[in-house]
Scaffold this motif. Structure first.
Motif, PDB file in Angstrom:
ATOM      1  N   VAL A 138       0.817  -1.219   0.000  1.00 20.83           N
ATOM      2  CA  VAL A 138       0.000   0.000   0.000  1.00 20.83           C
ATOM      3  C   VAL A 138       0.848   1.264   0.000  1.00 20.83           C
ATOM      4  N   LEU A 139       2.026   1.198   0.622  1.00 22.39           N
ATOM      5  CA  LEU A 139       2.824   2.408   0.834  1.00 22.39           C
ATOM      6  C   LEU A 139       3.145   3.182  -0.441  1.00 22.39           C
ATOM      7  N   PRO A 140       3.646   2.570  -1.519  1.00 23.81           N
ATOM      8  CA  PRO A 140       3.935   3.375  -2.725  1.00 23.81           C
ATOM      9  C   PRO A 140       2.703   4.071  -3.301  1.00 23.81           C
ATOM     10  N   SER A 141       1.580   3.380  -3.352  1.00 26.33           N
ATOM     11  CA  SER A 141       0.356   3.994  -3.870  1.00 26.33           C
ATOM     12  C   SER A 141      -0.118   5.127  -2.975  1.00 26.33           C
ATOM     13  N   ALA A 142      -0.018   4.926  -1.656  1.00 27.24           N
ATOM     14  CA  ALA A 142      -0.417   5.986  -0.727  1.00 27.24           C
ATOM     15  C   ALA A 142       0.482   7.214  -0.892  1.00 27.24           C
ATOM     16  N   ALA A 143       1.777   6.981  -1.093  1.00 26.49           N
ATOM     17  CA  ALA A 143       2.697   8.106  -1.285  1.00 26.49           C
ATOM     18  C   ALA A 143       2.381   8.861  -2.567  1.00 26.49           C
TER      19      ALA A 143
END
Length: 335
Positions: free
Chosen positions: A285-290
């Motif tokens: 999830v982290l790359p998309s959230a960033a």
């Protein structure tokens, strides 16, 4: 006379002893009176005057509060109070701690009321419910109150504040009407989700060094590229939303997001078998959230969280919100 902002903030802190409905109508008047009494150079209200304000505020609360028996019936049984206490009920339902009070205090009070009966029947509540289960019930009620808070507030407002047929209307009565749809502003919520995903991913990587985590990163990067492409294409061409009102997240929503993130981190530390799946989810999830956070920071100010999520997941333009049934004041001031 111009009032010093520091003096005004000091007065407002002391005025919290008064009910909210009183502050809404008379806080400015009281601030001006106290400023005249204190003098032009005053930076804060004096202790003696402040204690006088607190005393008067508490007496006002006692005078306008329903009798204890009616309060107990309202809290524990959901009984509707008479119209003369409508303002008190509205203050209670619209208060910041109302969902928590309903989700935790009321169940705990019911346990305390049942305690003598359980003691006579089976030697105390521990025989019927383990102590850990009681704690989980109360804590779980607090968590559910954060999740279901808006629904519970609307439901209770419909039950206790909407005027019934033949009932006298007051300035606190509500009626059914068409209202705008509230949507959360995207920038603060996406930023918070990104921060929590980052913290969870760091804890997971530090706790467990596993090749699966590298695979999660490889899966998350293409998803982030797809999300960036969707947002770049669709954000500039969002439809107009005349029936929408953007609102900033309140403390309840921020607390819920922090609670979920802290719970994930706590599980990573306490339960070793859950570290890998939680860390994998965070890294995916982290790359998309960033990417979504970067888009909200450099995008328009009127972005709603629902629009960002819809575009990122589906790649389609968000639907147009429509007016929905809600509650509106029964009486409107004309002056």
């Amino acid at each position: 006379m111009t009032i010093d902002p520091r003096f005004e903030r000091s007065v407002h802190r002391w005025l919290r002893a008064y009910p909210r409905r009183w502050r809404t109508h008379r806080a400015d008047e009281m601030t001006a009176v106290l400023a005249d009494l204190a003098g032009a150079d005053a930076r804060r209200i004096g202790l003696r005057d402040g204690l006088g304000v607190v005393r008067a505020g508490l007496l006002t609360r006692l005078r306008t509060r329903p009798p204890l028996r009616q309060v107990a019936a309202y809290r524990l049984l959901g009984r509707r109070l008479s119209p003369q206490y409508r303002a008190w009920v509205r203050d209670d339902i619209e208060g910041a701690l109302y969902p928590l009070r309903v989700g935790v205090v009321v169940p705990f009070s019911l346990v305390m009321v049942m305690f003598p009966f359980l003691t006579l029947v089976g030697g105390g509540p521990v025989e019927f419910m383990p102590r850990g289960m009681m704690v989980a019930w109360i804590v779980g009620g607090g968590g559910m109150s954060l999740v279901l808070g808006p629904w519970r507030r609307r439901s209770d407002a419909r039950k206790h504040l909407v005027a019934e047929r033949g009932e006298m209307l007051t300035d606190q009565s509500l009626l059914f009407g068409w209202v705008m749809r509230d949507r959360l502003r995207a920038r603060p919520m996406v930023g918070l989700v990104t921060l929590l995903a980052l913290a969870t991913a760091v804890v997971g990587v530090v706790t467990v060094r596993n090749a699966v985590l590298g695979v999660a990163v490889l899966v998350g990067l293409p998803l982030a590229i797809l999300v960036a492409w969707n947002l770049q294409r669709r954000l500039p061409h969002r439809p107009l939303q005349p029936a929408r009102r953007l609102v900033d997240p309140v403390r309840r929503q921020l607390a819920l997001a922090v609670l979920l993130g802290a719970g994930a981190i706590a599980l990573c530390v306490a339960v070793h078998s859950l570290v890998t799946p939680i860390a994998v989810g965070a890294l995916v999830v982290l790359p998309s959230a960033a990417v979504a956070w970067w888009s909200t920071v450099h995008g328009p100010d009127d972005l709603a969280l629902a629009d960002v999520v819809h575009i990122a997941v589906t790649g389609q333009s968000p639907p147009v919100d429509t007016y929905r049934e809600g509650l509106v004041p029964a009486l409107l001031a004309t002056d």
